[in-house]
Each structure stands twice: as structure tokens, then as C-alpha cells.
Scaffold this active site. Structure first.
Site, PDB file in Angstrom:
ATOM      1  N   THR C 137       0.807  -1.245  -0.018  1.00 34.49           N
ATOM      2  CA  THR C 137       0.065   0.003  -0.047  1.00 34.49           C
ATOM      3  C   THR C 137       0.574   1.195  -0.052  1.00 34.49           C
ATOM      4  O   THR C 137       1.903   1.376   0.734  1.00 34.49           O
ATOM      5  CB  THR C 137      -0.917   0.084   1.335  1.00 34.49           C
ATOM      6  OG1 THR C 137      -1.770  -1.267   1.163  1.00 34.49           O
ATOM      7  CG2 THR C 137      -1.646   1.224   1.151  1.00 34.49           C
ATOM      8  N   GLU C 368      -7.044  -4.395   3.647  1.00 40.25           N
ATOM      9  CA  GLU C 368      -6.981  -5.816   2.779  1.00 40.25           C
ATOM     10  C   GLU C 368      -8.314  -5.551   1.882  1.00 40.25           C
ATOM     11  O   GLU C 368      -9.198  -6.502   1.462  1.00 40.25           O
ATOM     12  CB  GLU C 368      -7.229  -7.142   3.512  1.00 40.25           C
ATOM     13  CG  GLU C 368      -6.175  -7.130   4.644  1.00 40.25           C
ATOM     14  CD  GLU C 368      -5.014  -7.650   4.283  1.00 40.25           C
ATOM     15  OE1 GLU C 368      -4.843  -8.297   3.085  1.00 40.25           O
ATOM     16  OE2 GLU C 368      -3.784  -7.469   4.929  1.00 40.25           O
TER      17      GLU C 368
END
Lengths: 389, 389, 389, 389
Positions: C137, C368
Site C-alpha cells: 500500500t 485488505e
């Protein structure tokens, strides 16, 4: 049947003028006495009680904000809202009948029509001698009216109209139709009598919602129309959208009427219905439902009222109407669903008002802009970014 | 109409036996081919297609878990569940018809009846030659069946029955009725032919839900009944509650059928409906609705399946049925409401399945234990404290 | 503190093998005895109890499905799911710690790494001697990982890595990092020790959620990496997405653990808390909340179990994981919110488990794959039309 | 940080007087400039910025509706509402601090105290020279204050107080406490300095909500109090309930402030946050969330305003406050939860306002009457049947 009591938890009645309250009470009484006794049979039969049209005209509910010189009552918008509220307390189909006549037929004639058109039609419509309909929606362009296929082609001084409209309230029983069509120069509106050759309006059947309201197709096959039937001030899609804003305004009020009808019926029922030796109204779970209903009705009423005041001050924007229509219909539908449940098995009988309102509100949730379209309109207003497509 | 596709997002089909799948597919095909083409007209007319009864009997859906010696099919409970699912995919009224016959008439005769009663009625009911009904609910005791007023008084070797039942599926068209009544010794069940003097079963009208299902009052006025019509193993309120557990089991499955019917229709519609140049299915808001629908159907299917397996293993408790009936009907109703909305204006037409399912599920939500009663039954199971009253 | 009881309303325990139950019970006991007594202080302090790492390794929770030859336990996926469930019953931060180690570090090394990488790192990670993190990320590309800016440029036989990762669990305390970067040929993964020059992992502070979990930035400034640290089987964005599928699988189980922790605490509380002379659990409104909680936990457990069985059979698809992660975390968050409310004022104290779970689950809801991204992934699966952008 | 913009979708600002807007804007500016820069650190540390007390006094927010002769500002109730709104836009803990001082300490002294008590305490409290607290709630009697155990026994001309209060805002830092206790003649209120022997107020720790607010126990062990410290006009439980009505009034306004803070932050964030090449605000799912937020804020604002106008007219009833507190806090909490989600991972950082508001609102949802207690109070008002027990 017990007398109807409209919820006023936060003393909003004090905010209405004496005239507004008089209008409201007159319509409220009429709905109780004249309409509600008939509605079950009409809903079951799939008919509208057209025999009541003169009484409605007498009440002054057709185009009440139109100036008196054209046969209207010259009332303010809050009064018109209250009329819609009280009529929809009876049935969404009744309010639809009146909304179409006033907001979707008389309004565009008044706003976009020629003086001749106004003189010809407005008094007839106000007095209920003529019934009108509004032909915008098409089968494949519900949420995208700009995608309409109906078209008007010049032929000398006349226009030739072709196309097919759907979901048109009152179509089959109308004397006059406002028809929107594509032309070479953009969208234009026509105000035409329904007895022209090539025009037909077959009824749409098989509805389980708004059964006491006539829904029709409009079929236009080479309908020849003189240019004098074109509404001269119509120039684009903006015009029918302005009509929808008028109609949605009335719906925002009407939904509060339907919600109140449910609330009143359910509150009465739970207070009388004994379950295990005490009234259903004395249990926690039903009280939780009633409390939420009352809160939502109260806030929806506030929203409608503020909208009306702004409309009368000339400050109402379409985005405000989006919020009020979307919220109030959603709230009314939720209340009707909850109310249906609270009536138990009786909730599925047409001998009660609630189930019918629930069925009707499914239409109201979708028509005049679906719930989601209003959501995206508000989103657009807030963010400045359209996300419709 | 496109072919029906049942959602199987998590490969649950692999969990069924070959026999179970055969039963399911036979009923699924029958529903598509024989029932769905008729349902709109029957729903509108307020009639049940009784002419299909022999075909239903042929399919083996009446009391399929009853041993073959009494005319049943000796299937397991999962197969029965699948039958209910596939029938309710057609219409909740169809599944109701079959539920009553199997779970509320054949089951109590089998479980509580005399050998003579079993021999007399079960084969006739299994073959559709007789139709039965179940008389428990009374006008003022929906959620409190122990408060019933119908009573049976000894008169020599006979009983005299008096009372009034309401919301009785199939009452008007029944040949045999299971009637529950208070006696001096507690509640007892009677298995009586409907042609006895003093017995009548007028139809209840004015429904907007389950219109393709006959709902009746049962009126018992000094109905004289020999003691041989008393079901000898009935001893208390526990017996009719056991019947309800059977019926609710079937509803937990049936609701998944209705939900799937909606999902299938709506998914197809949104994929074909073009809005602003792309399918409605390609927008975020509709996808959010579809994703939630699919999740809830998947979990509801799991719940029904596990319930069925436990039933076949003799481990199913009423509290488990409370959970499955409550959840699955709620889920189905929510899905039908959302689906109705997604169909736009078409959602209010009976030419689509979804709106009819939505209307029907309002009844299913309430009957055989209202949603809230199941909530409190689960609460009781979890906490050990009854909060019903 | 009363002993923990996991809800098993529908007898799902019978569906687990003996081995699976042993694994579950071992972790359950450890969580109760070793972890829960510590968690309040760590949450308040914003620290993770790293001192427990050897015990966790001993329990076998790091990469339990990795073959034994690489130090794993060779368990099946259902066992891994149960481990996640029991750990998250303690705290989402604890399950996150273990998820990252197993699903996001050991899994990619095992699936995409060279034999040398496997030999070097997997045993160390399995034994807790090394801690790993997963760098995917970036600050401006949460829901669009393909938009990552971190890049790796060839420099002779080496690679030069530059970029910035964010929201990286365990970053600050890691010995090894899996770092994803753009290269000329697409996205590649690198498995690098964290003591390389130019690599730093400052902790992200000011969290009110997952406080007992270390969250870090990864800063890569001209980090020189030999080609042997590239994971040779990584070829595209598909690889890190496969890792996320593994991790999400564990979350779908873990959420059920958190939900059960809340349910158990709240059920106990309401049974003991006296309000107006009877337990809170004896009122209708609390029972309605408990009933819904129990239903959702039961269905979430079924969803996780079916997912696990399919995973072990090689039939699990990412779209199935989307559904299970999305639903189960949503359900757990709703349960925690409701549970918080039911604890009254005590619900805001860290002396209870529920409030902490609620705070944590806000992260789990988003990480997630956010809830909405999973929604659109399911929508894509159902409709075949992507609506992400 | 961008400048704060309060949503005014329906032009409600026009409904406020010039004075009201001046008060609002002064507090709004102060909150932006003086409070918000400090709040993150105080929330993390679990401290209240007591150093701001003189500035708050200067602003006039302590007991603003108290007459000027006692040191108050003599403002109307709408102004007081706006003050609460603007302060809670900063933090619910800040509004709590001010609510307690004004509604729960100054109000009862003014309403029920002796002239001597008013002269002694009101000016000190208005000027922030003294801080007060309100001791009603006890550990086992949250929703049933009548069940309090704290008692006051006559001993000559004095009273001896014993008992334990909990969840008392500002307790530890108070100079004066309003303590409610059972006496032989019913419940009475005492206004006592906190330095009396036997009185202590240990701080309650381990909160994850309202961390920037001091919460304390009050422990009274044989605290001897002269009769002059009894508030002479207190006669029953009705008196502290009247205080709660005052405080809840302020909460109904305050919640709108918190909701607006969230809305403003989230709207700004989504307009700036780019996902797949366009702002997050341009997608349908986020717009649906924003539209609902805006609607609920608008209606909550209307509810607060109408409540305020009725209060100033002397027409406000406790049942009206039940509705406004219940709805507005619920709405604010839902908005904060949705907003948290929309901020993605950033939503769990205290560097944003939203997550902190969400955590705080969990307390506000419960205190001053839990959500469910307000539900039942409204239910009682509507049905006339209490269902609390």
C-alpha cells in the site's frame, strides 16, 4: 373507524397561517368523509373514482397556486403542499391525480403556454371539466429523459408527432396531453387534445401498486398538430424538468400524508390489540417502531414546510426538492413497511389503509425521479461532480 | 423469458446428494413450465390453480417425508426443503398450499392420529384427492395460540365444537380440517371432514398478498364430532406448535426460493437495461445491491441446508427453526424490496415476478410466527429468560 | 472473568475434524490465558506484546499451512482459519500480526520465492526468530495498488528501490520485508532484509484502532538490492493480489472470533446486569439485539467454514473471498457496535473487550480491500461488468 | 486545514437572529483557532485542556441563559444551543465540559438553590473560577436513577452523606458538586464544595471515548454537610431529571456540530482524494453516503432549532427533548461511522477529526439517557403506556 389524528409532536401546527390551516382542514375532512370510504373497492377494481372530480374541483385542489384569472385559487405553495399531504393521506393515487393535473399540466401551460392556450385550458382544468396528462417518460428512458425517441417534424405550418410514452398517469381519461418531443431544434412541448387522429392512450394493466390511478401508454402515430399547439416558451429538456420539480414538491408533502395515515392507523391498532393481557402498544419492540416512525414523520414534516416557505420566497432550488422528495418518500415507505408488519395478518388486508399505502409508495419511490437518481442529484449538488453515468 | 438460474456462489450444490438434486430439478422444471405461466392471472384474480393439484401429487410434493405405506414418498427432510424452495420460487402461495397439506395436515395425522385416521386420510392427501387445512389461529390470538377460545365439550361419546378460526390457508377448498380446541383437559386436536353440519369456511377477501392462495375463516357452530375424530396423541398446545415447527422448516427453505427468483430476474434485467449507454448492472449503486443480495442468499441457503441436515439427524430444535425462518424470510423480503426498486417502474407490474414475491413475503414474514415472535424465541433460547409478555 | 463460550447455535462444531478442534482449542486456551490479561495495557500504550512471539511460534500459528520441511505445520486451511478466529477473539491486532507473518510474508516467499529465499526465511519466520512485513500500500493508492509509485530500477546486476509505503503492519519491528515495486517489465516483488542502507520504517502514530499492532511507513531511498532478492516467480500485480486473497481468507475467520468475543461478553453482561429488578437480558429490546447477533455469527461461521473447505479442495476463488471478508467483517463491526451500546457506559472502558474490538474492526473493515471495493468485486463477479472506476 | 464550512442545504441560517449568529460565529471561530489545534494531543493523553477555561468564560459559554445578575449572559436557548453545536464541532468532551457546568450545575443552583447558594456559586461558575460536577449516576443504576443508594441522613442540623457516584464528568477537577441522595423524605440535592472531609473524586481511566474529558467517581464517606448546602427547592427525583432535560437539550444541538465536523472533513477529503484518476467524490457509492449524511444533518438541525424556539417560548416538553437527543445523536454517530469508512485508512488516525468524533459519540449515545431509554420515553409519550420495565 376512529377519527383521524395527524401527529404533531413538535407543535408545527403553530407555524401555519390560519388560511393554510383552513385549506388543510377542508381537504382533510373531505378525504375522511368522501374518499376513504370508497378507496378499497376502487383499489381492488383497479379504477379511479372519477365521479369525485367535481368535488375535487370544488375543493379547489386543481392548480391551486394558479392565479384566479385563469381559474386557479391563487394560494401559496405551502397551501398546495398541505393539499397534497391531505390527499395522499387518502391514497397516493388520489394525490397523483391532482399532482398531474396541477403540476404537470396546468403548470406548464401557465409557465410555457401561449395566452390562447392558457385561456383555453386552464379554466377547464381548474374546474375539472377537462383532465390532463403529461407525456414525458418513455419505455427505455426512465432515468434519462433526454434520450427520448418521440419526435416532432415540421410539415408546413404543422408538426407531425410520432412516438410512444409510458407510465402516463391519467392518459386514458385525459382530454388534453402535454407531450414532449425531439425536434430539429431540441426538445419542445405540445399541448394537444387527445382526440386527434393517430393519438391513442391504452391503459396499462397488471399493476399491484397505485391501482386506484389510471396508468397509460400514449401512442402517437403521425399525429398532425398545428404550430399553435406547441407551447411557445419551451426550449429544451429544462422545461419538463421544471414541471417535475413542481410535481416532486407536492410529493414531498404527500408522502407525509401517507406516513401519517399509517402511523395513525397503527398507533390505534396497537393500543387496542391485546396480546397476552396487555395492549401491543405496551411492549418494547412495538414502541421502538412507533418512536422511530414519529421521529421521521416529524422531521419529514419540517423538511416539507421549510421547502414550502422557501418556494413561496422564490428561494427553492431543484436540489432542495431532490432532498425532500427522496427523504420523505423513503421515510413514508419505511413507515408503511413497519406499519404493515405491526398490523400482523391484518396488514395484508385492504380493509386497513396501511398495506395499500405500502404498495402505492413503491411507485412513488420510483416515479418522478427514482430514489437513486435523487441521491445522485444531491451528490452532484454537494460535490459539484455528476455521477449519474 | 430467459431460463432460470439459481445462484450458487459458494458451490453448495456439491453438498446435495444425487437424489436430492433430482427431486429439486424435477420441481424446478415443473415450476418453470407449468406454474409460472399461470401465476399472474391467478394472482390478479385472487384464485389458486387447483387444477394443478394432480400434477403436484404426481411430483410427490404432498407429505414427501411420510412413509410410503401411507402414500408418502419417504424422502428426507433436505429433499422436502428443496421442494419448498423450488415451489416458492414460483409463488409463496404455491408453497403455502403444499406446506399446509404436508406439514400442517399430514404431519399431525401421522404424528398424533389414530391408525384409522392415518389409513383414511394420508393416502388421499398424498394423492391430492383430499385437500386439508389447519385450524389454529383465531382473530384475537395470533401470537398467543394458548389463548384460543374455540372449545370442544363432551356430550356423551361425542364432542361439540364451537369457535372461529381465521387466516386458514385452503379452508374453503378443504375436505378435511385439523381443528385445535380447548377441552376440560387442555388443548386437543380433531381431524374432521369439512362437510359436517355446523362447519363452514367462508373465504377471506381483500388481500393484496398471497392472492393466489385461498385464505378462509373456519366457523364452528355446534359441530358434533365423534371421539374417533379426536387425534388421540394430542395432549396440549405442544402438539400444534410441533406442527408449526414442521411448517416453519419448509418456509426457511421456501424463502430462499423466492429470493432467488427475484435475484435471477433482477440480475437479468439490470444486465439488459441500458441507462445512459451502459447496462444498469454496470453502475456502482446497483452493484452494491446485487452484492448484498447474493451474500444474503448464499448465507440463507447455508442456514437452510444445515437445518435440514440436523433435522435428518434428529438434532433440529425449535429454536433453530426460529432462527432460520426468521432470517430467511427477512432476507427474502429485503431482497424483494430492493429488487422491486431496481426494476424501476416495471417493478410494480405483475408481468414481473419480483413485485408479486414482495407482496407475498409480507404475509410470510408474519405468519407461522411473526418476525418479532421468532426474535423473542431466539432471545429466550440465548438468555433463558422469556420476554414475550 | 467468566470462561469464554463460543456460540454454536446450529451445531457447527460437529463439522470440524478432531485435529481441527485440537488446534482451535489450543489457541483458544492460549488466548484466554496468555493474551487477554495483557491486551488492555498494550492497547492503551500503543504497543504489541512482542514478548509473546516465541509462544505464538510454539503454538504453530506462523504459516501453519506451509509444509513442514520449511518449518510450517502442514495444517489444512480450515485449521488456519480457526487459528485466525481464536487469535482475533483476543484482538484484531494479534490476528493481524499473525496474518502478515503467514499470509503476506511466508506465503509469497513460498509461492513466488527462490529455493534459496525459502530456505533462508521460512524457518526463521515460522519459528518467530524473524518478523516480516508486506509493503504494497502507498499513501495515494489504497484501493488502486496498480497505481503504485515505488519503483525498482536495474543497475548492473542490482536493483535500486525508491518509494514510500504506508499502513504497513509490523514494519518497524520487521527483519524482512516483502516490497512490491514497478519495474520496466511490470510489478515485481522483492524479499529484502530491513537493515539495508536507505531502508527505514518509522512507526505511524496517533491511531485509535489496532493500537496493539505496529503500523509503519516504509521509506526506500536508493536501496540497493541484488537480483537474488527479487522473488523470481513474481510477474505482475496478480502476485500481491494473490497474497491479499490469502490474508483476506484469514480475516473472514478472524472476524467471527472478534464477533464471538463481543457476543460472549455482552450476553454475560446482560444476564447479570439488573435494571428495574430484572436482568437486562430479560427485556425485549436487548433480546432483539442478541437474536440478530447470534444469527449473523452463525451465518458468518458457515460462510467461513465453507470457504475453508473449498480452499482445501482447491476450489476457492478470489470472488468467494471477497464475499466472506466483506460480510464477516461487516457483521463483526455491527455486532461490536451493538454490543458497545448494550454495555452502556461500561462499553467505553477498555476493561471490557467489546469497545476495543469495535475500534479495531474499523481498521479491519477498511484494510485488505475496503468494504466497498469488495462490494464492487462481488458486483463484477455477478454481472461481468467492472464498476470500480 | 481548509476553513470549516457548516452545511446549510435548506437555508436555515436565515432563521437565526443577528445576535444568535454573532454568538455562533464567535464560538465557531474560537473552536477553530484555539481548540482544534490542541485536541489531538489532549485526546491521546487523556486530558482536558483546563487552561482554556478562562477563554471559555470570556466567550460566555458557561450558563449563558442564566440572568446577568448572577454572572450569566442572559442569552436565549437557541443561542445556548448554537454554543453547544459549535463546541461539539470541536469535541464532544468540550461540549460535555460546558454542558455540565451550565446545565447540570448552574441550572440546578439557579432553579433549586437558595439565594445564598446562587450568590456564592453562580458568578464563580460563570467566570470559570469554579468548576462544578453533577453527581447522579451510580454504578448499578444507570437507567434507573430512582434506584440510587447514596443517602443523606440527618444528624442534628447537619446531614451525613454516604454513597458512590460514577461516570461523573469533571468530578476530579471540580470545586463544587451537586450531589443527589436519598433521604427519609425522598430524593434531595446538595450543593457542596469538594474539599469536605470524606469526599473524594478519583478519576476513571481506561476510556477510549471522550478521552479529552475528565470522568470520575465520587466517593462520599460520612461527608458531613450543613443543611444550608441542601438545595431547598429539591423535592424528588423530578429535580435531577429536570437538569437532565436541560443537558439533553444542549446535546441535541451539540450532536449536529459533531456531525457537521465530520461532514465537512469527509466532503473535503473525497473531493481531493484521487482514486483511479478521478476524485472519490465523483463515484456513486460515496455520493450516496454524502447525500444521506447531508439529509440527516439538515433534518437534525431543523429538529434542534424547533426545539430551541419552543424552549424559548416555554413550550418544550421532556418528550420533545427525548426525540431530539435520541435522533440527533444517533444521526451524528451514523454519520461519523460512515465518515470514518470514507476516509479509508486515514479514518483511524487522530490526525483527522472524524474518528475521534466517532469514538466520542459512542458515549454521547449512551449518556444522559441511553438511546433505548429515549426510545421508550417517546413510546410512552405516544402510547400512554410505560414499557421501561
Amino acid at each position: 373507524m376512529a377519527e383521524y389524528r395527524h401527529l404533531d409532536y413538535m407543535l408545527l401546527d403553530e407555524k401555519f397561517s390560519e388560511e393554510e390551516l383552513m385549506v388543510r382542514d377542508a381537504v382533510r375532512t373531505w378525504t375522511s368523509e368522501r374518499f376513504i370510504p370508497l378507496i378499497m373497492d376502487h383499489f381492488e377494481a383497479g379504477t379511479f373514482p372519477t365521479e369525485l372530480t367535481p368535488e375535487l374541483a370544488e375543493l379547489g385542489v386543481f392548480g391551486p397556486t394558479i392565479p384566479e384569472e385563469y381559474g386557479g385559487a391563487g394560494l401559496n405553495s405551502v397551501s398546495y403542499g398541505l393539499i397534497c399531504q391531505e390527499l395522499e393521506r387518502g391514497d397516493s393515487g388520489l394525490r397523483s391525480f391532482v399532482s398531474v393535473q396541477g403540476s404537470l399540466v396546468m403548470y406548464p401551460i401557465y409557465a410555457f403556454g401561449s395566452e390562447e392556450q392558457k385561456r383555453e385550458w386552464l379554466p377547464q382544468l381548474a374546474s375539472g371539466k377537462a383532465i390532463g396528462c403529461f407525456g414525458l417518460t418513455e419505455p427505455d428512458a426512465g432515468s434519462n429523459p433526454g434520450g427520448m425517441l418521440t419526435n416532432a417534424k415540421r410539415d408546413g405550418g404543422d408538426w407531425i408527432l410520432n412516438g410512444r410514452k409510458m407510465w402516463i398517469t391519467n392518459g386514458t381519461i385525459s382530454d388534453v396531453a402535454i407531450v414532449w418531443a425531439q425536434t430539429e431544434d431540441g426538445i419542445r412541448g405540445f399541448c394537444i387534445p387527445t382526440n386527434l387522429p393517430g393519438f391513442s392512450a391504452p391503459e396499462q394493466k397488471h399493476k399491484w401498486s397505485l391501482r386506484a390511478s389510471i396508468t397509460s401508454e400514449l401512442v402517437l402515430e403521425d399525429v398532425r398538430v398545428p404550430d399553435s399547439m406547441r407551447m411557445p416558451e419551451t426550449t429544451s429538456l429544462r422545461n419538463p424538468l421544471m414541471c417535475l420539480t413542481q410535481a416532486r414538491y407536492g410529493i414531498a408533502w404527500g408522502a407525509i400524508g401517507a406516513a401519517n395515515s399509517v402511523f395513525d392507523e397503527v398507533l390505534g391498532y396497537t393500543k387496542e390489540r391485546i396480546v397476552f393481557d396487555k395492549p401491543l402498544a405496551g411492549y418494547q419492540i412495538p414502541q421502538a417502531k412507533l418512536a422511530e416512525m414519529a421521529t421521521q414523520i416529524t422531521m419529514g414534516q419540517m423538511l416539507a414546510l421549510q421547502l414550502g416557505r422557501l418556494k413561496d420566497e422564490g428561494k427553492m432550488t431543484p436540489a432542495m426538492v431532490n432532498m425532500a422528495k427522496r427523504n420523505n418518500v423513503h421515510v413514508a415507505l419505511n413507515i408503511a413497511r413497519t406499519g404493515r408488519d405491526m398490523l400482523g395478518a391484518n396488514g395484508i388486508s385492504l380493509e386497513y389503509q396501511t398495506g395499500r399505502h405500502m404498495c402505492n409508495l413503491e411507485s412513488v419511490y420510483t416515479y418522478e425521479g427514482t430514489h437513486d437518481i435523487h441521491t445522485l442529484a444531491i451528490g452532484n449538488e454537494l460535490t459539484g461532480i455528476p455521477a449519474f453515468r
